[in-house]
Scaffold this active site. Sequence first.
Site, PDB file in Angstrom:
ATOM      1  N   ARG A 107       0.842  -1.193   0.000  1.00 23.42           N
ATOM      2  CA  ARG A 107       0.000   0.000   0.000  1.00 23.42           C
ATOM      3  C   ARG A 107       0.880   1.246   0.000  1.00 23.42           C
ATOM      4  O   ARG A 107       1.947   1.269   0.621  1.00 23.42           O
ATOM      5  CB  ARG A 107      -0.865  -0.035   1.259  1.00 23.42           C
ATOM      6  CG  ARG A 107      -1.789   1.156   1.489  1.00 23.42           C
ATOM      7  CD  ARG A 107      -2.911   1.161   0.521  1.00 23.42           C
ATOM      8  NE  ARG A 107      -4.059   1.957   1.002  1.00 23.42           N
ATOM      9  CZ  ARG A 107      -4.996   2.423   0.194  1.00 23.42           C
ATOM     10  NH1 ARG A 107      -4.928   2.196  -1.104  1.00 23.42           N
ATOM     11  NH2 ARG A 107      -6.022   3.105   0.683  1.00 23.42           N
ATOM     12  N   THR A 408     -10.002   0.602  -9.489  1.00 22.42           N
ATOM     13  CA  THR A 408      -8.923  -0.283  -9.101  1.00 22.42           C
ATOM     14  C   THR A 408      -8.989  -1.448 -10.068  1.00 22.42           C
ATOM     15  O   THR A 408      -9.844  -1.478 -10.946  1.00 22.42           O
ATOM     16  CB  THR A 408      -9.175  -0.708  -7.628  1.00 22.42           C
ATOM     17  OG1 THR A 408      -9.161   0.464  -6.819  1.00 22.42           O
ATOM     18  CG2 THR A 408      -8.165  -1.675  -7.086  1.00 22.42           C
ATOM     19  N   GLU A 428      -6.106   4.485  -7.274  1.00 22.72           N
ATOM     20  CA  GLU A 428      -7.231   5.127  -6.579  1.00 22.72           C
ATOM     21  C   GLU A 428      -8.315   5.596  -7.540  1.00 22.72           C
ATOM     22  O   GLU A 428      -9.015   4.770  -8.097  1.00 22.72           O
ATOM     23  CB  GLU A 428      -6.753   6.262  -5.669  1.00 22.72           C
ATOM     24  CG  GLU A 428      -7.833   6.897  -4.825  1.00 22.72           C
ATOM     25  CD  GLU A 428      -8.548   5.947  -3.866  1.00 22.72           C
ATOM     26  OE1 GLU A 428      -9.511   6.394  -3.219  1.00 22.72           O
ATOM     27  OE2 GLU A 428      -8.174   4.769  -3.754  1.00 22.72           O
ATOM     28  N   GLU A 447      -3.778   8.296  -3.723  1.00 24.37           N
ATOM     29  CA  GLU A 447      -4.176   7.434  -2.608  1.00 24.37           C
ATOM     30  C   GLU A 447      -4.323   8.161  -1.283  1.00 24.37           C
ATOM     31  O   GLU A 447      -5.028   7.696  -0.377  1.00 24.37           O
ATOM     32  CB  GLU A 447      -3.144   6.303  -2.457  1.00 24.37           C
ATOM     33  CG  GLU A 447      -3.733   5.003  -2.010  1.00 24.37           C
ATOM     34  CD  GLU A 447      -4.660   4.416  -3.066  1.00 24.37           C
ATOM     35  OE1 GLU A 447      -5.845   4.224  -2.745  1.00 24.37           O
ATOM     36  OE2 GLU A 447      -4.205   4.152  -4.179  1.00 24.37           O
ATOM     37  N   SER A 469      -7.752   0.998   3.351  1.00 21.26           N
ATOM     38  CA  SER A 469      -8.206   0.561   2.034  1.00 21.26           C
ATOM     39  C   SER A 469      -9.419  -0.341   2.199  1.00 21.26           C
ATOM     40  O   SER A 469      -9.707  -0.834   3.292  1.00 21.26           O
ATOM     41  CB  SER A 469      -7.080  -0.206   1.334  1.00 21.26           C
ATOM     42  OG  SER A 469      -7.555  -0.864   0.175  1.00 21.26           O
ATOM     43  N   GLY A 490     -13.431  -1.203  -7.022  1.00 21.05           N
ATOM     44  CA  GLY A 490     -14.675  -0.523  -6.688  1.00 21.05           C
ATOM     45  C   GLY A 490     -14.655   0.303  -5.427  1.00 21.05           C
ATOM     46  O   GLY A 490     -15.709   0.568  -4.858  1.00 21.05           O
ATOM     47  N   GLY A 491     -13.459   0.697  -4.927  1.00 23.45           N
ATOM     48  CA  GLY A 491     -13.439   1.477  -3.698  1.00 23.45           C
ATOM     49  C   GLY A 491     -14.115   0.714  -2.576  1.00 23.45           C
ATOM     50  O   GLY A 491     -13.935  -0.495  -2.419  1.00 23.45           O
TER      51      GLY A 491
END
Length: 593
Positions: A107, A408, A428, A447, A469, A490-491
């Site tokens: 990340r 994503t 992001e 991000e 996340s 898809g967040g």
Amino acid sequence: MTRSLARPLVRSAPTYCAITILALACATGQAKTPVATGTGGAVATISEQASQSAIAILNRGGNAIDAAVAAAATLGVTDPFSCGIGGGGFMVVYLAKDKRVITIDHREMAPAAFKPTVFTADGKEMDFDTVVASGMSVGVPGTVRGWHEALQRYGTMTFKDVLAPAIAVADKGFTVNENFSHLVAENTDKFRRFPATAALYLKNGAALPAGTLLRNPDLAKTYRTLAKGGVKAFYEGPLARAIVDAVNRPATAAGVTVRGGAMTLADLANYEARIRQPVSTTYRGYELYGMPPPSSGGVAVFEALNILEGWDLRTLKREQAEHLYLEASRLAFADRNAYVADPEYLEPPVAGLLSKAYAAERRKLIDIGHAAAGPVAAGDPYAFQQDASVPLRPAPASSRLLREGAHTTHLTVSDKDGNIVSYTFTIESWGGSGIVVPGHGFLLNNEMTDFDFAGPHPNVPEAGKRPRSSMAPTIALKNGKPAFTIGSPGGATIITTVLQTIVNHVDLGMPMDEAIAAPRLSERNGAATDVEPGFPGSAQAQTLQRYGQRWSAKPEEIGAANALVFNADGTVTAVSERQRHGIGSALVQKTAH
């Protein structure tokens, strides 16, 4: 774990590139299909070229880890608005020989200059979209370091080997489809701000039309730099300086001003990936493994499944099962929003959140006949933590929905030896910050907007911190053997897509392709459930409305999932999207007849 000594014979670059291009050409002969069943290795991605790259590496004797990196690098060419080396991600790996699951957290991290007030001015939160299209939003990229750790620890090939297919695609180009052109059109205003981005993705100031052959020689050059110099070539030296310059002093079009960031060469040089133990739970005889914090994906999906375990959903009407799924998701999101953040800054109560006893308490709040009237409060998982080292009980946070980029990509690969990768990575928002590193052909992430802009909250910005996340790459075993994988972009809707697909497949008995294709309902403890176009007004929607369920006013496509299913007869089925994101690509090494 030491690196495997089973390294393939090193070939000269011209010979290997010729072999790679030949393999890609052979794979191209197959019609694009979202479902494929066969033996040997398998792959599912949203991009035909990326799936072909994975198969090419598997055919050369590479393992699932090698093939996953090859596919990911190719997605950086063909799906650049979702992912790439300017971002980061989470990889869940099943190692067949050891019969264990590990995760690689790469990340993005906040630069050392970050403070909790970085996104506030005059006591108010900054405008979200203004922050996105700026150097302020860019976190220290982790993708290249993550790929390096994966290959060094668990792969059999080098960067030179696995980047060759992506280099070929970037050099030769690929044909832009309607979906790609549409994504550019949606981001034209952002891309126009940055000349390097506009030069790559716009034509006369407008989106590249479908049918355009798009080459990216700058990205091919960057990949060659990594193939030759390895991970250090990204985090030190000329490329690192180019990244820092692009973040701190973004080159903009005439008359355009955007905020710069405060990234340093030390931020890049000091970046580290993390090898973490997965979070896990059991559900209907399956053993499920997913990402731990700073991802909230595994925790939220598994908490919701633990809640749902109290009902035999197979014996209920479908609308009842779906109502319960929505309400369980609502409760899990209340807890996720309140407690989950980077564990190196504040330890989330993961054991409590995943306790079966805690799930039983949360389950009592669900009315089997009617939806909650609105957002619900977080619970108290600390009472179930059973960990004397975590005595504090932070006040549960607000249940308001935060904006989170929904763009994503997820891929999944297996090999003939039974190794499996479930991998979600991102930059992001669509197109990330919008900043292409000049001369290097890749977009930088935004991000840092995954942090809460203001506190108090566990997920506020801090120096070196990784923002929370929702990515939820998942591997399921049954009786100790691989059963399926699932993941999605898809967040925050990643969590609900993975959760709903598992419920569809395990509880409602849908084959995985139908489980993925079914209309998606994303309840995230908001005022209404997000749904896809065509769902409002349908018979399914009207039935659920009788339970008090409410739908968002603007339906939008949710996610683009990919999965593998390991069948009882020894075959594997790769599954991608039938329609979403321009239809996915599923390939196997040897097709079953």
